[in-house]
Enzyme design. Structure first.
Site, PDB file in Angstrom:
ATOM      1  N   GLU A 160     -29.413  15.879  -5.794  1.00 35.35           N
ATOM      2  CA  GLU A 160     -29.636  15.077  -7.000  1.00 35.35           C
ATOM      3  C   GLU A 160     -31.090  15.096  -7.461  1.00 35.35           C
ATOM      4  O   GLU A 160     -31.692  14.061  -7.761  1.00 35.35           O
ATOM      5  CB  GLU A 160     -29.173  13.630  -6.775  1.00 35.35           C
ATOM      6  CG  GLU A 160     -28.873  12.876  -8.061  1.00 35.35           C
ATOM      7  CD  GLU A 160     -28.235  11.529  -7.820  1.00 35.35           C
ATOM      8  OE1 GLU A 160     -28.892  10.523  -8.100  1.00 35.35           O
ATOM      9  OE2 GLU A 160     -27.080  11.480  -7.343  1.00 35.35           O
TER      10      GLU A 160
ATOM     11  N   HIS B  91     -23.817  -0.629 -11.532  1.00 38.67           N
ATOM     12  CA  HIS B  91     -24.291  -1.151 -10.249  1.00 38.67           C
ATOM     13  C   HIS B  91     -24.965  -2.512 -10.421  1.00 38.67           C
ATOM     14  O   HIS B  91     -24.853  -3.388  -9.553  1.00 38.67           O
ATOM     15  CB  HIS B  91     -25.261  -0.173  -9.598  1.00 38.67           C
ATOM     16  CG  HIS B  91     -24.597   1.023  -8.993  1.00 38.67           C
ATOM     17  ND1 HIS B  91     -25.302   2.098  -8.509  1.00 38.67           N
ATOM     18  CD2 HIS B  91     -23.292   1.320  -8.789  1.00 38.67           C
ATOM     19  CE1 HIS B  91     -24.466   3.000  -8.034  1.00 38.67           C
ATOM     20  NE2 HIS B  91     -23.241   2.548  -8.197  1.00 38.67           N
TER      21      HIS B  91
ATOM     22  N   LYS C 211     -22.432  12.489  -0.767  1.00 39.89           N
ATOM     23  CA  LYS C 211     -23.286  11.302  -0.899  1.00 39.89           C
ATOM     24  C   LYS C 211     -22.653  10.166  -0.112  1.00 39.89           C
ATOM     25  O   LYS C 211     -21.555   9.723  -0.423  1.00 39.89           O
ATOM     26  CB  LYS C 211     -23.458  10.907  -2.371  1.00 39.89           C
ATOM     27  CG  LYS C 211     -24.467  11.757  -3.114  1.00 39.89           C
ATOM     28  CD  LYS C 211     -24.513  11.435  -4.580  1.00 39.89           C
ATOM     29  CE  LYS C 211     -25.088  10.077  -4.873  1.00 39.89           C
ATOM     30  NZ  LYS C 211     -25.282   9.862  -6.333  1.00 39.89           N
TER      31      LYS C 211
ATOM     32  N   LYS D  55     -17.328  18.575 -10.496  1.00 40.68           N
ATOM     33  CA  LYS D  55     -18.262  18.047  -9.499  1.00 40.68           C
ATOM     34  C   LYS D  55     -18.694  19.126  -8.514  1.00 40.68           C
ATOM     35  O   LYS D  55     -19.867  19.181  -8.120  1.00 40.68           O
ATOM     36  CB  LYS D  55     -17.659  16.863  -8.742  1.00 40.68           C
ATOM     37  CG  LYS D  55     -18.671  16.203  -7.818  1.00 40.68           C
ATOM     38  CD  LYS D  55     -18.322  14.810  -7.428  1.00 40.68           C
ATOM     39  CE  LYS D  55     -19.499  14.135  -6.716  1.00 40.68           C
ATOM     40  NZ  LYS D  55     -19.183  12.756  -6.299  1.00 40.68           N
TER      41      LYS D  55
ATOM     42  N   GLU E 170     -13.693   6.914 -13.781  1.00 45.48           N
ATOM     43  CA  GLU E 170     -14.518   8.022 -13.293  1.00 45.48           C
ATOM     44  C   GLU E 170     -14.042   9.354 -13.874  1.00 45.48           C
ATOM     45  O   GLU E 170     -14.847  10.256 -14.116  1.00 45.48           O
ATOM     46  CB  GLU E 170     -14.510   8.073 -11.767  1.00 45.48           C
ATOM     47  CG  GLU E 170     -15.220   6.903 -11.093  1.00 45.48           C
ATOM     48  CD  GLU E 170     -16.730   7.077 -11.037  1.00 45.48           C
ATOM     49  OE1 GLU E 170     -17.253   8.052 -11.611  1.00 45.48           O
ATOM     50  OE2 GLU E 170     -17.386   6.227 -10.419  1.00 45.48           O
TER      51      GLU E 170
ATOM     52  N   HIS F 265     -15.428  -1.170  -8.772  1.00 39.95           N
ATOM     53  CA  HIS F 265     -16.478  -0.219  -9.131  1.00 39.95           C
ATOM     54  C   HIS F 265     -16.137   0.531 -10.416  1.00 39.95           C
ATOM     55  O   HIS F 265     -16.976   0.667 -11.309  1.00 39.95           O
ATOM     56  CB  HIS F 265     -16.690   0.771  -7.985  1.00 39.95           C
ATOM     57  CG  HIS F 265     -17.663   1.864  -8.312  1.00 39.95           C
ATOM     58  ND1 HIS F 265     -19.010   1.636  -8.522  1.00 39.95           N
ATOM     59  CD2 HIS F 265     -17.478   3.201  -8.500  1.00 39.95           C
ATOM     60  CE1 HIS F 265     -19.614   2.770  -8.818  1.00 39.95           C
ATOM     61  NE2 HIS F 265     -18.715   3.731  -8.805  1.00 39.95           N
TER      62      HIS F 265
END
Length: 371
Positions: free
Chosen positions: A240, A255, A146, A230, A188, A269
């Site tokens: 996705e 976001h 991505k 992942k 994450e 982030h």
């Protein structure tokens, strides 16, 4: 497990390896050579990473007699924009690349994202390799293809699905990160546990301090666990259309917070994701989907490792619930005019839904602002 672990992202002709372990950067030429059809190699990094790691990579390429060029960009989220992308593409073209040339993204998520977009566009697509230098990039953004840049409409709204040829996750590079960057990446890691692996969450509760404090084996185990998860998800849903969207746990909220803060560096982030995960658990509990104890466990673990869990951690800002909802409405996860959320039925039990009313969402955000 051996010090070096190899994983595969199984995408037929686009399959590639993820190598996880120490000293990969110094030995990069050996791993890169099989994917270089024709030199030169174009290394793209940022000023901060260049000071720490660029010489190690270029030294390895020189020793292997592999021609290379270097392009150094500004550091930070504001680099992921069209003007920088245009300049990057022109500088790559200045090196006269061919279809067999390779671009190397040496850096964190920002460098990986913008290099991936550029690689997908130059000569209608040339190969690139990810060498992630942050914990967040090693466990998440470097894997899965991505790629994106930001616009004034929101984060990551322009990009492509474009897989790398190889990912080299050198765990030794993490020793140069400060505590805040490590914690941002750790958020994450926790995401992977919360969306589908309750046993891994239990492991993180017991061992998260070791991961953050620099225990090499704990770090490698956690990174491999996340990359394995992942890789499996991407192999099943590359673009996705279904299961891969679970990886957005916490991101719809996160976001929106980043956009409201203006990508000014005050909110990393991973920090936004941590707050967003707590919001997702809070919303799930408010809808009667998730036990309150699971919400408490998640909030407690983030607090224990020093990650933010609410807006109060971001200082005094003039938050507006309606403005945050507007950011969500412009997010790439909107489908048929409805915001898609990743909610949970408990730790390790995430699911997708667009059945969240605006009133419920506003109430949650207003309560968070008032807290």
């Amino acid at each position: 497990m051996n010090a070096l672990t190899s994983l595969s992202v199984a995408l037929r002709e686009r399959s590639y390896e993820i190598l996880v372990g120490p000293n990969l950067l110094a030995d990069a030429a050996r791993h890169l050579r099989p994917v270089i059809a024709r030199p030169p190699v174009v290394v793209v990094t940022d000023f901060n990473v260049a000071q720490l790691h660029l010489d190690t990579l270029t030294g390895a390429l020189d020793e292997a007699c592999i021609d290379h060029f270097e392009i150094v960009l500004n550091a930070g989220e504001l680099t992921k924009e069209f003007d920088t992308l245009e300049r990057l593409i022109e500088e790559i073209l200045d090196t006269q690349p061919e279809r067999g040339s390779v671009i190397v993204a040496l850096g964190g998520g920002v460098i990986g994202d913008i290099v991936g977009v550029a690689a997908s566009l130059v000569i209608r697509g040339i190969d690139y390799v990810q060498i992630p230098t942050t914990l967040l990039a090693q466990v998440d953004s470097s894997v899965g293809g991505k790629t994106a840049v930001n616009t004034r409409h929101g984060k990551n709204l322009v990009g492509s699905f474009y897989q790398p040829r190889l990912v080299l996750a050198d765990t030794g590079l993490l020793d140069t990160l400060d505590g805040r960057e490590l914690r941002a990446g750790y958020a994450e890691m926790v995401k992977y546990a919360l969306l589908g692996d309750g046993a891994f969450f239990d492991w993180l509760v017991d061992n998260g301090g070791s991961v953050l404090d620099g225990d090499a084996e704990a770090r490698r185990y956690a990174i491999v666990t996340c990359c394995t998860a992942k890789a499996d998800i991407v192999a099943a849903d590359e673009r996705e259309s279904g299961r891969r969207a679970l990886l957005n746990l916490g991101h719809t909220f996160g976001h929106a917070l980043e956009a409201e803060c203006g990508y000014d560096g005050d909110l990393l982030h991973g920090e936004a994701v941590a707050i967003g995960i707590v919001f997702a658990f809070d919303l799930s509990a408010a809808l009667g989907l998730c036990p309150a104890e699971d919400v408490s466990r998640v909030r407690r673990h983030f607090n224990d490792v020093g990650l933010p869990t609410g807006l109060d951690a971001l200082g005094k800002r003039d938050w507006d619930a309606a403005s945050l909802v507007r950011h969500m409405e412009h997010d790439k996860k909107v489908r048929r005019g409805r915001i898609n959320f990743v909610l949970v039925r408990g730790i390790g039990q995430a699911f997708l839904t667009d059945d969240v009313g605006t009133d419920e969402l506003l109430r949650l955000l207003e309560d968070a602002i008032a807290a």
